[in-house]
Design a protein around this motif. Sequence first.
Motif, PDB file in Angstrom:
ATOM      1  N   GLN A 146      -1.280   6.315  -9.916  1.00 18.01           N
ATOM      2  CA  GLN A 146      -2.049   7.167  -9.005  1.00 18.01           C
ATOM      3  C   GLN A 146      -2.504   6.388  -7.770  1.00 18.01           C
ATOM      4  OE1 GLN A 146      -5.293   8.976 -11.114  1.00 18.01           O
ATOM      5  NE2 GLN A 146      -3.986  10.210 -12.424  1.00 18.01           N
ATOM      6  N   VAL A 147      -2.947   5.162  -7.974  1.00 19.95           N
ATOM      7  CA  VAL A 147      -3.400   4.332  -6.855  1.00 19.95           C
ATOM      8  C   VAL A 147      -2.241   4.037  -5.907  1.00 19.95           C
ATOM      9  CG1 VAL A 147      -4.260   2.031  -6.231  1.00 19.95           C
ATOM     10  CG2 VAL A 147      -5.315   3.290  -8.104  1.00 19.95           C
ATOM     11  N   ILE A 148      -1.077   3.730  -6.475  1.00 21.86           N
ATOM     12  CA  ILE A 148       0.107   3.461  -5.645  1.00 21.86           C
ATOM     13  C   ILE A 148       0.551   4.732  -4.919  1.00 21.86           C
ATOM     14  CG2 ILE A 148       2.545   2.787  -5.718  1.00 21.86           C
ATOM     15  CD1 ILE A 148       1.838   0.950  -8.064  1.00 21.86           C
ATOM     16  N   GLU A 149       0.482   5.847  -5.621  1.00 19.77           N
ATOM     17  CA  GLU A 149       0.875   7.131  -5.025  1.00 19.77           C
ATOM     18  C   GLU A 149      -0.002   7.477  -3.832  1.00 19.77           C
ATOM     19  OE1 GLU A 149       1.830  11.681  -6.588  1.00 19.77           O
ATOM     20  OE2 GLU A 149       0.247  10.499  -7.529  1.00 19.77           O
ATOM     21  N   SER A 150      -1.298   7.207  -3.932  1.00 20.34           N
ATOM     22  CA  SER A 150      -2.235   7.534  -2.861  1.00 20.34           C
ATOM     23  C   SER A 150      -1.989   6.708  -1.602  1.00 20.34           C
ATOM     24  CB  SER A 150      -3.673   7.331  -3.337  1.00 20.34           C
ATOM     25  OG  SER A 150      -3.933   5.958  -3.606  1.00 20.34           O
ATOM     26  N   ALA A 151      -1.310   5.566  -1.751  1.00 20.32           N
ATOM     27  CA  ALA A 151      -1.035   4.705  -0.594  1.00 20.32           C
ATOM     28  C   ALA A 151       0.080   5.247   0.281  1.00 20.32           C
ATOM     29  CB  ALA A 151      -0.684   3.292  -1.069  1.00 20.32           C
ATOM     30  N   GLY A 152       0.869   6.173  -0.251  1.00 22.12           N
ATOM     31  CA  GLY A 152       1.935   6.786   0.548  1.00 22.12           C
ATOM     32  C   GLY A 152       3.042   5.809   0.895  1.00 22.12           C
ATOM     33  N   SER A 153       3.671   6.031   2.058  1.00 23.64           N
ATOM     34  CA  SER A 153       4.831   5.233   2.458  1.00 23.64           C
ATOM     35  C   SER A 153       4.457   3.868   3.022  1.00 23.64           C
ATOM     36  CB  SER A 153       5.655   6.002   3.506  1.00 23.64           C
ATOM     37  OG  SER A 153       4.869   6.266   4.654  1.00 23.64           O
ATOM     38  N   LYS A 154       3.162   3.613   3.229  1.00 24.58           N
ATOM     39  CA  LYS A 154       2.737   2.298   3.719  1.00 24.58           C
ATOM     40  C   LYS A 154       2.527   1.310   2.579  1.00 24.58           C
ATOM     41  CE  LYS A 154       0.756   3.726   8.105  1.00 24.58           C
ATOM     42  NZ  LYS A 154      -0.403   3.669   9.021  1.00 24.58           N
ATOM     43  N   GLY A 155       2.491   1.830   1.360  1.00 25.98           N
ATOM     44  CA  GLY A 155       2.386   0.969   0.199  1.00 25.98           C
ATOM     45  C   GLY A 155       1.015   0.327   0.045  1.00 25.98           C
ATOM     46  N   ILE A 156       0.873  -0.431  -1.021  1.00 24.00           N
ATOM     47  CA  ILE A 156      -0.408  -1.073  -1.325  1.00 24.00           C
ATOM     48  C   ILE A 156      -0.149  -2.448  -1.938  1.00 24.00           C
ATOM     49  CG2 ILE A 156      -0.537   0.048  -3.598  1.00 24.00           C
ATOM     50  CD1 ILE A 156      -3.588   0.126  -3.235  1.00 24.00           C
ATOM     51  N   TRP A 157      -0.975  -3.407  -1.573  1.00 24.58           N
ATOM     52  CA  TRP A 157      -0.860  -4.780  -2.025  1.00 24.58           C
ATOM     53  C   TRP A 157      -1.445  -4.896  -3.425  1.00 24.58           C
ATOM     54  CZ3 TRP A 157      -4.017  -9.466   0.115  1.00 24.58           C
ATOM     55  CH2 TRP A 157      -3.386 -10.661  -0.243  1.00 24.58           C
ATOM     56  N   ILE A 158      -0.936  -5.850  -4.216  1.00 25.87           N
ATOM     57  CA  ILE A 158      -1.353  -5.999  -5.607  1.00 25.87           C
ATOM     58  C   ILE A 158      -2.855  -6.296  -5.713  1.00 25.87           C
ATOM     59  CG2 ILE A 158      -0.717  -8.445  -5.655  1.00 25.87           C
ATOM     60  CD1 ILE A 158       0.110  -7.996  -8.601  1.00 25.87           C
TER      61      ILE A 158
END
Length: 306
Positions: free
Chosen positions: A93-105
Motif C-alpha cells: 500500500q505504501v509503495i502503491e501510494s507513491a505512484g510512478s515516482k516510486g519510494i525509497w526504502i
Amino acid sequence: MAETAVKQEPTLALEDKIVLLCADNPKGINDDFIQKNEPDIEVQQRVAAINRLLTMGKIELLKSSNGLIYRLKCSSSASQVKGIDNQDRLVYQVIESAGSKGIWIRDIRHKCNLMLTEVNKILKNLEGKKLIKAVQSVAASKRKVYMLYNLEPDRSITGGAWYSGQDFESEFVEVLNQQCFKFLQQKEENAESETTLSPSLRHRSSYASLEEVLQFISDLGISKVKLQPEDIETILNTLIYDGKVEVFLAPSKNGIEKLYRSVRSFVDAADVTRAPCTVCPVFHKCLPGGVISPENCVYMTEWMEY
C-alpha cells in the motif's frame, strides 16, 4: 445493443486513463486536471466514467481547500492481492501510494515502522511475485526506488529521453541539437526565397512552432524513444542560450504559442561570452552598414589583438 456498446467504449477507455492519472498523482486530481489531460472527452463521458469508478470503489471523492478531488483508493487494489500477509500488504500500500515516482526504502521503513531486515525480506517477496519493481534513479546512482510492477517510471526517475539506464546520451542530444537548428535554418531560407510574399509574411513564415520541429525530428526516425514536446523544447532552449535561435510569443487559439526562428550570428556564440560586446557602450549601433560594424569595432580589434 451494438449502439450501446459503441457509446460505452470511450467511457471505459477514459476510466483507465483516470485511474492512471490518479496513480501518477497520489495526492488527488480534480475535474480541471482531467479535462486538461483529456481535452477531447465530452463532459458527459467524463462524469459517467468518474461515477462508475466511484461506484466500483476504485477511486474516492475527497474535499480539499481547492475543492473536490479524486484519489485512488490504495486499500482497494491491495486488498485484491492474494498470497501476501498483512505486513506485505502494508508495504504494498505504501509503495502503491507513491505512484510512478516510486519510494525509497528508508521512507518505506518510516511509514511502515518496520526493521530494515523485515522490509528487505518483504520487498524481495513482492518483487518475486512481480507485484513491485525496483528502478534505479538517475538523480542518485546508488538509490533504488520501488513502485508497482505495471507502472511506467516518472521522467524524473529515468531522466526521460536523454538517458539510457544511468548514462547520459550526450551524442544523441548533440544530434538533436544540430537537426533542430538545421530545420530552422532551412525554414528561414525557404521563407526568404518566397519572393511572391510581402516582407512581413516572409518574416512570419520563417518561424516554426514547437509541433513543427517535433514532427520533423519524428519523421527523421533518429530517436529510439518517442520524444515529447517538452523534450524538443529543452533542445530549443539550449539553442536559444547559444544565441542560435530566437523565440517569439504569438497569440493562438489555445492562448500564447511559442514560435522559433534561427538567428544569423556574426560572431560565434562561444566567443560572445568572452568578447567585450556585452559591456560595449555602443553595442546597439554595431550592425552591418550601421555607424559601427563588427569588422572595424575598436573594442573588438583591441580585444582580438590582446
